[in-house]
Design an enzyme around this catalytic site. Structure first.
Site: not given
Length: 277
Positions: A111, A134
């Site tokens: 991510h 995140y």
């Protein structure tokens, strides 16, 4: 050798505890849970909050290496991630430096580069393109690790894990990291004599792996498992691909398409097969 494992109460931490305990003289496991069940030989447990330097610094005293897997593992509003995922990383690196820790092995994530297209076949040198707050925390910690290596000589290996969970969807046919390969990856990040600062993708030997891991070969990581064994069943169940959906076209999967602050895991069928002691 003394190792510290953060996030020991988590699903991935549950699979790391036993092999880590077996490869060192002393394993200190830590998390915010009240307990983590039966301890392995040589393992102790200390409850500590990553976001509180006064709690976490004593845990790292005398440690040779830290395996840092502690964090909130989903997209949340920035304010909720700030303590454990941002401040927590700073606390680990600064406390580690003050304690004379040699190396930190960090559970980074795909991510951090989640908005890259899977068709681009990116390498470990791909520029940061976080898909969420995140993912932004993973970018922050990778840069933090590079800075502490450049300025203070504290080694770190950042494991950009793609998806370490049971294969339940077509994306995972490329992104899967088996638990056995996870253990091998962490072990190589610990026992390689010198690493400086490094980034490696946490992915198994999948036929459909969407990333280039060749620059991480210095670790000696040679994954053995392949998600292709699940392909026939998974592809028979999947619907057509939506070429306009970032969640299907980008590395971050559902995290690439959710609004900032909204759960990515809620869009995924993650099986909680945490290892019990």
């Amino acid at each position: 050798m003394k190792l510290v494992l953060t996030g020991a109460a988590g699903r991935l931490g549950s699979y790391l505890r036993e092999p880590l305990a077996a490869m060192c003289d002393e394993l200190v496991s830590t998390d915010i849970a009240d307990d983590i069940g039966k301890l392995y030989a040589g393992e102790s447990y200390i409850r500590a909050d990553l976001a509180d330097m006064k709690q976490i610094a004593p845990v790292l005293e005398g440690a040779d290496m830290v395996i840092h897997f502690g964090a909130i593992v989903d997209e949340k509003p920035f304010e909720e991630l700030l303590g454990p995922n941002f401040v927590g990383s700073y606390n680990i690196w600064e406390a580690g430096y003050q304690a004379g820790v040699k190396r930190i092995v960090y559970a980074s994530s795909i991510h951090a580069v989640g908005m890259h297209l899977k068709s681009d076949f990116i390498g470990t040198d791909a520029e940061h393109r976080p898909d969420t707050f995140y993912g932004l925390a993973k970018c922050f910690t990778e840069d933090l690790g590079r800075m502490y290596w450049d300025k203070r000589g504290l080694e770190s290996v950042h494991l950009r894990i793609l998806s370490c969970a049971q294969v339940t969807n077509a994306r995972a046919l490329g992104s899967w990291l088996s638990y056995d390969d996870l253990i091998q990856l962490v072990t190589r990040a610990i026992d390689t004599p010198s690493v400086g600062f490094g980034i490696v993708y946490g992915v198994s030997n999948n036929d459909r792996a969407p990333v280039d891991n060749v620059k991480a070969s210095f670790l000696g990581y040679r994954p053995k498992d392949n998600a292709e064994q699940f392909a026939e069943k998974i592809l028979a169940e999947e619907g057509p691909v939506d070429l306009k959906d970032p969640g299907q076209m980008c590395h971050g999967g559902p995290f690439s398409s959710v609004d900032l602050g909204q759960s990515g895991l809620a869009q995924m069928n993650i099986v909680n097969d945490r290892k019990e002691t």
